[in-house]
Motif scaffolding. Structure first.
Motif: not given
Length: 456
Positions: A373-383
């Protein structure tokens, strides 16, 4: 040059049309009746049929229906007198390409013939494209590591040669991408690149896919089928997972490599084939030779040049470039706002062991973009399994109490982690990994696809 079959009981028309079409650069087989034509169709492939409508014993409509039963897509042009135009129109409604009325102008014939041949070529190209799209695409052979630079150099050197090439590497490293790069670097780049996964088919089905079959060769063979080898003539045939090819089929591939000729299943005619063979495997073929499951003579025919793809864990410097490439691709495809990768996310990606290699990275980035949901891929976006493990060890998904996700989600992550670990322990050999997990190989393949660990 196209092979055209001309059928007319009037000798003068056969002579005139044969001369006209041969002058236009085509090969013509002219016969005086449909019975001779049907016999020829059993022996040879043709690109187009021109047939008179009124003929004794079997007229043009009966001949057209007989052709349709065996060669549904073959373009058919009817030659007719003005009095039988209505019958010709009925044939067009039944699937004939066009009709020409006698007497006709030479220019008119050539225009209609070229239109029919263009239609045939377009249909063939669409069939090839559809096959390739079904196999999956959308990745690039990217990287700046010494291993990838050396690989690209080798591709540039051996690509232009007609030599058979064996590509070795773990599942997910991009062996099909190398095959595409070899094809593009070759003089055959204008020809077709046909790919087939040897592990997908049974021995019988794979033989039919590769070599084609004649009508009646086996139950269900209702018409002649051109095999992938004929479709790859003048181009490249990529045989993925060659180690899964049965011992019964291996001698036929060896004969093709030695003689550049083959027979369709159920056929006697020798068919010449100028396709370059590129094979790939994630198995140790020399161990298979020692075990008696792969022919040594076939191995040496395939192994004229070997290209080895390094696993992703051995070229960590390429991870950032690949991840950014996939992120850009999926952000555009999925319409997501993410534009970059956070530093801590990149650190997690570079520490991970990547048992599924580039394919697994692609799958994880696609998933991350979908959830971001952010402009950058964050750790919480990973499995979760990737966040809790790294190449140096750490907690497995089931060793950490995390109640932020439902039980089914947690169980799926645990299952994915076990599948990854089994593939690592089995060094990418699916049969061995399935034995470790106590499941069938087909079930393992389903799970590999489900978790993005199977090479496309």
């Amino acid at each position: 040059m196209a092979h055209i079959l001309l059928v007319d009981d009037e000798k003068n028309y056969r002579i005139i049309l044969t001369r006209l079409l041969e002058a236009a650069g085509h090969r013509v087989s002219a016969v005086e009746n449909p019975f001779a034509a049907l016999e020829l169709l059993q022996r040879e492939d043709v690109a187009l049929i021109l047939s008179d409508l009124r003929m004794p014993k079997m007229d043009g409509m009966e001949f057209f229906q007989a052709v349709r039963e065996q060669h549904e897509q073959l373009p058919f042009i009817i030659l007719t007198a003005f009095a039988t135009v209505e019958t010709a129109l009925q044939a067009i409604k039944s699937g004939a390409f066009d009709y020409l009325t006698k007497p006709f102008k030479n220019e008119e014939i050539l225009v209609v013939v070229e239109k029919a041949l263009d239609y045939s070529r377009l249909r063939t190209e669409n069939d090839l494209l559809r096959r390739q799209l079904e196999l999956g695409a959308g990745r690039e052979l990217l990287g700046s590591s010494p291993a990838i630079r050396a690989l690209l150099d080798h591709i540039a050197r051996v690509g232009p040669a007609p030599t058979s090439i064996l590509i070795c590497g773990e599942s997910g490293t991009g062996k099909e991408l190398v095959a595409r790069a070899l094809h593009r670097a070759s003089a055959r780049r204008q020809g077709a690149l046909i790919s087939v996964n040897c592990a997908v088919f049974s021995e019988t089905l794979l033989e039919s896919e590769l070599f084609g079959h004649e009508r009646g060769a086996f139950t269900g063979a209702t018409e002649r089928k051109r095999g992938l080898l004929e479709m790859a003539d003048g181009g490249t045939l990529f045989l993925d997972e060659i180690g899964e090819m049965s011992l019964g089929l291996q001698p036929k591939l060896l004969r093709l490599l030695q003689e550049k000729r083959f027979r369709r299943v159920g056929g006697n005619a020798e068919i010449a084939c100028d396709a370059r063979i590129v094979a790939a495997t994630n198995r140790n073929l020399q161990e298979m030779i020692a075990a008696g499951s792969f022919r040594e003579d076939l191995y040496y025919r395939l192994n004229v040049v070997t290209l080895t793809l390094p696993p992703l864990r051995e070229r960590a410097e390429d991870i950032a470039l690949l991840a950014l490439h996939f992120l850009t691709f999926y952000a555009r495809k999925l319409g997501r706002p993410v534009q970059g990768i956070a530093a801590e996310t990149l650190q997690l990606l570079q520490r991970y062991d990547w048992p599924g290699n580039v394919r697994e990275l692609q799958n994880i980035i696609e998933r991350g973009v979908l959830f971001s949901r952010a402009a950058e891929l964050l750790p919480e976006d990973l499995p979760l399994s990737l966040r809790e493990t790294d190449s140096g060890g750490g907690a497995s998904p089931w060793q950490t109490a995390d109640f932020s996700r439902s039980l089914p989600e947690r169980l799926e992550e645990i299952e994915a982690d076990l599948v990854r670990q089994a593939m690592v322990k089995a060094r990418g050999v699916q049969a061995a990994a399935a034995r470790l997990l106590g499941i069938s190989r087909s079930n393992l393949q389903y799970k590999l696809k489900k978790f993005g660990l199977m090479e496309s």
